[in-house]
Design an enzyme around this catalytic site. Structure first.
Site, PDB file in Angstrom:
ATOM      1  N   SER A   1    -109.705 -61.399  43.309  1.00  0.00           N
ATOM      2  CA  SER A   1    -110.285 -60.367  41.675  1.00  0.00           C
ATOM      3  C   SER A   1    -111.687 -59.787  42.941  1.00  0.00           C
ATOM      4  O   SER A   1    -112.359 -60.302  43.298  1.00  0.00           O
ATOM      5  CB  SER A   1    -110.432 -60.627  40.652  1.00  0.00           C
ATOM      6  OG  SER A   1    -111.106 -59.583  39.907  1.00  0.00           O
TER       7      SER A   1
ATOM      8  N   ASP B   1    -103.635 -56.878  35.950  1.00  0.00           N
ATOM      9  CA  ASP B   1    -104.703 -57.969  36.655  1.00  0.00           C
ATOM     10  C   ASP B   1    -105.424 -58.859  35.110  1.00  0.00           C
ATOM     11  O   ASP B   1    -105.064 -60.298  35.578  1.00  0.00           O
ATOM     12  CB  ASP B   1    -105.308 -58.474  37.394  1.00  0.00           C
ATOM     13  CG  ASP B   1    -104.762 -56.881  38.800  1.00  0.00           C
ATOM     14  OD1 ASP B   1    -103.506 -56.411  39.126  1.00  0.00           O
ATOM     15  OD2 ASP B   1    -104.948 -57.084  40.209  1.00  0.00           O
TER      16      ASP B   1
ATOM     17  N   CYS C   1    -107.321 -50.558  30.199  1.00  0.00           N
ATOM     18  CA  CYS C   1    -107.643 -49.667  31.852  1.00  0.00           C
ATOM     19  C   CYS C   1    -106.668 -48.444  31.984  1.00  0.00           C
ATOM     20  O   CYS C   1    -107.216 -47.286  32.158  1.00  0.00           O
ATOM     21  CB  CYS C   1    -107.096 -50.249  33.039  1.00  0.00           C
ATOM     22  SG  CYS C   1    -107.427 -51.904  32.416  1.00  0.00           S
TER      23      CYS C   1
ATOM     24  N   CYS D   1    -106.112 -48.585  36.527  1.00  0.00           N
ATOM     25  CA  CYS D   1    -106.137 -50.177  36.703  1.00  0.00           C
ATOM     26  C   CYS D   1    -105.766 -50.069  37.998  1.00  0.00           C
ATOM     27  O   CYS D   1    -104.820 -48.968  39.141  1.00  0.00           O
ATOM     28  CB  CYS D   1    -105.127 -50.924  36.172  1.00  0.00           C
ATOM     29  SG  CYS D   1    -105.178 -52.938  35.886  1.00  0.00           S
ATOM     30  N   ASP D   2    -106.378 -51.705  38.722  1.00  0.00           N
ATOM     31  CA  ASP D   2    -106.401 -51.215  40.089  1.00  0.00           C
ATOM     32  C   ASP D   2    -104.897 -51.316  40.809  1.00  0.00           C
ATOM     33  O   ASP D   2    -105.656 -50.603  41.655  1.00  0.00           O
ATOM     34  CB  ASP D   2    -106.449 -53.277  40.313  1.00  0.00           C
ATOM     35  CG  ASP D   2    -107.583 -53.963  39.913  1.00  0.00           C
ATOM     36  OD1 ASP D   2    -108.273 -53.388  39.124  1.00  0.00           O
ATOM     37  OD2 ASP D   2    -107.514 -55.129  40.131  1.00  0.00           O
ATOM     38  N   LYS D   3    -104.027 -51.091  40.570  1.00  0.00           N
ATOM     39  CA  LYS D   3    -103.198 -51.033  42.107  1.00  0.00           C
ATOM     40  C   LYS D   3    -102.086 -49.616  41.845  1.00  0.00           C
ATOM     41  O   LYS D   3    -101.948 -48.739  42.777  1.00  0.00           O
ATOM     42  CB  LYS D   3    -101.482 -51.870  41.737  1.00  0.00           C
ATOM     43  CG  LYS D   3    -102.459 -53.925  41.919  1.00  0.00           C
ATOM     44  CD  LYS D   3    -102.986 -53.999  43.043  1.00  0.00           C
ATOM     45  CE  LYS D   3    -103.238 -55.434  43.062  1.00  0.00           C
ATOM     46  NZ  LYS D   3    -104.661 -55.469  41.915  1.00  0.00           N
TER      47      LYS D   3
ATOM     48  N   CYS E   1    -112.422 -51.970  34.922  1.00  0.00           N
ATOM     49  CA  CYS E   1    -113.537 -53.231  34.829  1.00  0.00           C
ATOM     50  C   CYS E   1    -114.400 -52.148  35.007  1.00  0.00           C
ATOM     51  O   CYS E   1    -114.311 -51.461  36.019  1.00  0.00           O
ATOM     52  CB  CYS E   1    -112.607 -54.157  35.348  1.00  0.00           C
ATOM     53  SG  CYS E   1    -111.004 -54.838  34.599  1.00  0.00           S
TER      54      CYS E   1
ATOM     55  N   GLU F   1    -103.845 -63.228  42.508  1.00  0.00           N
ATOM     56  CA  GLU F   1    -105.665 -63.062  41.686  1.00  0.00           C
ATOM     57  C   GLU F   1    -105.999 -64.559  41.533  1.00  0.00           C
ATOM     58  O   GLU F   1    -105.202 -64.931  40.787  1.00  0.00           O
ATOM     59  CB  GLU F   1    -106.086 -62.041  41.659  1.00  0.00           C
ATOM     60  CG  GLU F   1    -106.223 -60.736  42.301  1.00  0.00           C
ATOM     61  CD  GLU F   1    -106.510 -59.773  41.588  1.00  0.00           C
ATOM     62  OE1 GLU F   1    -107.161 -60.083  40.541  1.00  0.00           O
ATOM     63  OE2 GLU F   1    -106.951 -58.458  42.254  1.00  0.00           O
TER      64      GLU F   1
END
Length: 559
Positions: free
Chosen positions: A473, A84, A52, A125-127, A197, A447
């Protein structure tokens, strides 16, 4: 009064008393000329543990080139990231949401320590995305977000794959529907290189949020991680942040209530991740903007879905980029009066002016019009009821099951639920309850993609429901309620549920209930004993002591 571009860094670099600081900075290559210019922090989250963020250092080089070309001096620094996808289903996943706070803290700390005049944050990435935004909001210096871009889809057996397909393949394998060779082939092809992702999962959802809310240039995130044009996007971001600094435009000027409403509408219109609820609540708290969990349901209800994106739809983020990108989504929403086009962005243009520059690719069918939407209301639904007095979040994009009633199958942690699914112990009609996975109880609100994907892979996606005080997720599919609040660890009603209790999901009425009287729930909770904390030292212990309810964004606070 003209804004001073060196409004903070003068304190570090100017005057006789700062000679020691200048001497140390010269030791690593900075010159007197460099130090006379505004200093811009370039934050990124490069880490060798995931695809990511793997291009962040390369992008930082280009951002810094742009900053120098525009007449300022960049100083690069990094923080951390937790994947994640890599940690999903393990104890390591508890670190993910915690990392959002650490990223925000570290960007704020470095920014305050070195008194940067402005900051660019490269995210992936997500966070990392909401964490960086929270750091910029706290610093309130001119700042921009640059998303590193989506991963390309993998290709196997004539179809595009994302990481979602790998998780679902695990369930298919457990069910005996595919063999070892097919599972390995999917594993080997789904993630072909750098980037976050590929569906409208949390990373792409939050990247889009940054554009809709005004902290990123509209369209910048639609360029994928491996697109050769990404270097130019990074260079342009470096130049743009200097322009932003010269104008003196701070996040506090951009982040209005209307800007947050635009971001929520964008999530709803694209079938985005439920994690956006947590992150936008947290950002609003940092920005001093009044926002509640109920606002998400109200805005989503009036916002049609107009982007056909995974996991509920057919297309990946790269397909959206080819169709016209996030700018095209904004353009269509403005045409349908679904956005406030007057809101300021970091470019100096309004979101309406920026979206007018988007170009639709002829013949694309990724984005439709608001007049002929894919679905008449958005992808986020907030349920309340005797199981979730403070609310919980359901994503309904691409799914039509609005009612489910069945017996509770109760699990005290994610691993036990996963074992039950893969051992074929879950039956059609069941309601899987996973508790003590909330912000405090987990801690860290894991998640549940492993479990939810396994349910789908087992062929139970249309007949089983799930609820948890943990998270999902952005790749989760099916009737799944997350963020149930109050959580079990603080004595929320979910702690009172017993095996076999009847639970009802009613999406139309926005209810999540267990067939128990208020008196019975109270009696069970009176007899309930709060469990010992799972961690008694270290970062998880500290986080559990400070974190708020999911209904407030799961933010850490000292008061």
């Amino acid at each position: 009064m003209t804004f001073d571009p060196k409004h903070l860094s003068r304190i570090i670099t100017d005057g006789r008393d700062r000679a020691p600081a200048r001497s140390m900075l010269k030791a690593i290559g900075f010159t007197d000329e460099d130090l006379r210019k505004p200093i811009i922090g370039v934050a990124h989250m490069w880490i060798e543990t995931m695809p990511c963020n793997f291009n962040h250092r390369d992008l930082a080089v280009k951002v810094k080139e742009g900053i120098r070309a525009a007449g300022a001096t960049p100083m690069e620094f990094n923080t951390i990231s937790i994947s994640d996808g890599v940690t999903m289903g393990t104890e390591g996943m508890k670190a993910s949401l915690v990392s959002r706070e650490l990223i925000a803290d570290s960007i704020e700390l470095v920014g305050r320590g070195y008194m940067f005049d402005a900051v660019v944050a490269i995210v992936g990435c997500d966070k990392t995305i909401p964490g960086a935004a929270m750091g910029l909001i706290r610093l309130d210096v001119p700042g921009m977000i640059l998303y590193c871009g989506s991963i390309a889809p993998g290709r196997h057996a004539g179809r595009d794959l994302t990481i979602q397909d790998v998780f679902e393949a695990v369930g298919q394998h457990a069910a005996g529907r595919i063999g070892d060779a097919e599972l390995l082939a999917i594993e080997n092809t789904a993630c072909p290189g750098p980037g976050a992702c590929g569906g409208q999962y949390t990373a792409n959802t939050m990247a889009m949020v940054m554009e809709f809310i005004g902290l990123a240039a509209l369209g910048s995130g639609s360029v994928s991680a491996t697109d050769p044009h990404k270097d130019q996007v990074a260079f342009n971001t470096g130049k743009a942040v200097v322009d932003l600094l010269n104008r003196g435009t701070r996040p506090s000027r951009i982040l209005t209530r209307k800007a947050f409403e635009n971001a929520i509408a964008g999530v709803a219109a694209t079938g985005g991740s439920t994690n956006a609820v947590l992150h936008l609540l947290a950002m609003a708290r940092e920005a001093g903007v009044e926002l509640s969990i109920d606002d998400f349901d109200a805005i989503s209800s009036r916002t049609p879905i107009i982007a056909d994106l995974k996991p509920g739809g057919r297309y990946t983020a790269i397909d959206l980029g080819r169709a016209g990108g996030i700018g095209l989504v904004a353009q269509r929403m403005l045409e349908g009066n679904l956005l406030d086009g007057s809101q300021t962005t970091v470019t100096g243009l309004t979101i309406g002016e920026e979206s007018a520059l988007a170009e639709e690719t002829p013949g694309q069918d990724v984005v439709v019009t608001a007049e002929n939407p894919l679905k008449t209301s958005g992808g986020l639904v907030i349920l309340k009821g005797n199981l979730a007095p403070e609310g919980c979040v359901v994503k309904v994009a691409g799914y039509e099951r609005n009612h489910h009633r069945g017996p509770a199958r109760v699990f005290e942690r994610e691993e036990d639920a996963m074992a039950a699914v893969t051992s074929k112990s879950i039956n059609p009609g069941d309601v899987v309850v996973i508790r003590y996975e909330g912000p405090k109880g987990g801690p860290g609100m894991r998640e549940m993609l492993g479990v939810t994907a396994a349910i789908v892979g087992e062929g139970l996606g249309e007949s089983v429901a799930l609820l948890t005080d943990g998270r999902f997720s952005g790749a989760t599919k099916g009737l799944m309620a997350g963020h149930v609040a109050p959580e079990a660890a603080v004595g929320g009603p979910i702690a009172a549920v017993r095996e076999g209790d009847t639970i009802t999901f009613n999406i139309d009425n926005r209810r999540l209930d267990v067939d128990l009287s208020d008196e019975e729930i109270r009696a069970r909770l009176t007899a309930w004993t709060q469990p010992e904390p799972r961690y008694k030292t270290g970062v998880f212990h500290k986080y559990a002591a400070l974190v708020s309810s999911a209904s407030e964004g799961a933010v850490t606070r000292a008061e």
